[in-house]
Design a protein around this motif. Sequence first.
Motif, PDB file in Angstrom:
ATOM      1  N   ASP A   1       0.858  -1.189   0.000  1.00 22.87           N
ATOM      2  CA  ASP A   1       0.000   0.000   0.000  1.00 22.87           C
ATOM      3  C   ASP A   1       0.898   1.244   0.000  1.00 22.87           C
ATOM      4  O   ASP A   1       1.379   1.676   1.042  1.00 22.87           O
ATOM      5  CB  ASP A   1      -0.902  -0.035   1.250  1.00 22.87           C
ATOM      6  CG  ASP A   1      -1.902   1.129   1.274  1.00 22.87           C
ATOM      7  OD1 ASP A   1      -1.685   2.134   0.556  1.00 22.87           O
ATOM      8  OD2 ASP A   1      -2.887   1.029   2.021  1.00 22.87           O
TER       9      ASP A   1
ATOM     10  N   GLN B   1      -0.147   4.351   2.092  1.00 25.11           N
ATOM     11  CA  GLN B   1       0.140   4.151   3.520  1.00 25.11           C
ATOM     12  C   GLN B   1       1.644   4.323   3.804  1.00 25.11           C
ATOM     13  O   GLN B   1       2.038   4.966   4.770  1.00 25.11           O
ATOM     14  CB  GLN B   1      -0.307   2.734   3.891  1.00 25.11           C
ATOM     15  CG  GLN B   1      -0.170   2.367   5.354  1.00 25.11           C
ATOM     16  CD  GLN B   1      -0.523   0.907   5.585  1.00 25.11           C
ATOM     17  OE1 GLN B   1      -0.107   0.027   4.826  1.00 25.11           O
ATOM     18  NE2 GLN B   1      -1.302   0.652   6.618  1.00 25.11           N
TER      19      GLN B   1
ATOM     20  N   ARG C   1       2.921   7.807   4.215  1.00 30.58           N
ATOM     21  CA  ARG C   1       2.486   8.583   5.386  1.00 30.58           C
ATOM     22  C   ARG C   1       3.608   8.698   6.412  1.00 30.58           C
ATOM     23  O   ARG C   1       4.276   7.706   6.706  1.00 30.58           O
ATOM     24  CB  ARG C   1       1.273   7.894   6.023  1.00 30.58           C
ATOM     25  CG  ARG C   1       0.058   8.792   6.057  1.00 30.58           C
ATOM     26  CD  ARG C   1      -1.166   8.042   6.547  1.00 30.58           C
ATOM     27  NE  ARG C   1      -1.957   7.489   5.452  1.00 30.58           N
ATOM     28  CZ  ARG C   1      -2.679   6.371   5.516  1.00 30.58           C
ATOM     29  NH1 ARG C   1      -2.686   5.644   6.624  1.00 30.58           N
ATOM     30  NH2 ARG C   1      -3.386   5.964   4.486  1.00 30.58           N
TER      31      ARG C   1
ATOM     32  N   PHE D   1       4.634   5.835   9.248  1.00 35.27           N
ATOM     33  CA  PHE D   1       4.348   4.431   8.942  1.00 35.27           C
ATOM     34  C   PHE D   1       5.646   3.681   8.654  1.00 35.27           C
ATOM     35  O   PHE D   1       6.429   4.076   7.800  1.00 35.27           O
ATOM     36  CB  PHE D   1       3.403   4.286   7.740  1.00 35.27           C
ATOM     37  CG  PHE D   1       3.182   2.838   7.382  1.00 35.27           C
ATOM     38  CD1 PHE D   1       2.234   2.076   8.062  1.00 35.27           C
ATOM     39  CD2 PHE D   1       3.973   2.201   6.417  1.00 35.27           C
ATOM     40  CE1 PHE D   1       2.065   0.731   7.773  1.00 35.27           C
ATOM     41  CE2 PHE D   1       3.808   0.854   6.126  1.00 35.27           C
ATOM     42  CZ  PHE D   1       2.856   0.122   6.802  1.00 35.27           C
TER      43      PHE D   1
END
Lengths: 114, 136
Positions: free
Chosen positions: B81, B84, B87, B90
């Motif tokens: 992902d 994600q 971000r 993360f």
Amino acid sequence: MTLRDICALVEGVPVSGQSRLDDIVEFAFASDLMSDVLTIKRDQFLLITGLANLQSIRTAEMSDAPYILLCRGKEVTKEMLDLANEDDVLIIKSKFSMFRCAGILFGAGVKPVY
Amino acid sequence: MQFEYKVEGGDFTQAGHASSQIKKSLKQLGVDSSVIKRVVVALYEAEVNIVAHAYRGVIYADIESTGIKLTLEDEGPGIPDVEQAMRKGFSTASHAVREMGFGAGMGLPNISENADNLSIETVVGKGTTLRIEIKF
Ligand SMILES: Nc1ncnc2c1ncn2[C@@H]1O[C@H](COP(=O)(O)OP(=O)(O)OP(=O)(O)O)[C@@H](O)[C@H]1O
Ligand SMILES: [Mg+2]
């Protein structure tokens, strides 16, 4: 403040890049997270860290901030010394903790990056 | 000018070698130091990502008078992902990677901030290719 003065304040010992002891730094940043250090836009700051490995030296090199204060008497390996001397990075070793080093230097007027 | 460097997954002693070489070349070419910092910070983060998260990779650097194009191709697990992964904060970094001073989840967002153009192609189970462009 000169790196020489900083070295004296933390009762440190310079172990590489001694030719930089008369350079002046205005700012310092304390972290063991190199990606955090790499977000700093400013250059020529002092990196206060407990991370004793090749990556702290690489991070100083990429950041144009070739000054490392290594706290808590962490061991500097031969590999680290070789890289630091090749990249002309000054490493000062201090027996004091990161908290104590940062406190002393903040009190002496070295400015925080943030 | 073109350069190529091999990167081995897990080999933290070599991480940063390519970035260091590119930094020297850009300095010799007289590129502005604030631009050099953006290039080498982005490249170093991307190089460390191969070491930290992939099995092996190759870095291609193409330096022209107007800017630099960096391509980092790796064989690795890929990124399931990407949104994600982009971000701040993360991270799936292992304990060993964290001990090396990485794994804050700041690398990809910082690459994006320093690059004029960033593209990520990734196939789960195969690998990831990052393309970074920075103008001089
Ligand atoms: N080349 C890659 N191959 C596979 N997964 C990757 C790769 N690059 C990044 N990732 C994934 O994206 C996540 C976020 O990457 P990012 O660089 O932002 O943070 P990090 O590497 O975990 O920590 P930091 O960069 O702050 O040290 C990683 O934890 C990992 O899951
Ligand atoms: Mg990363």
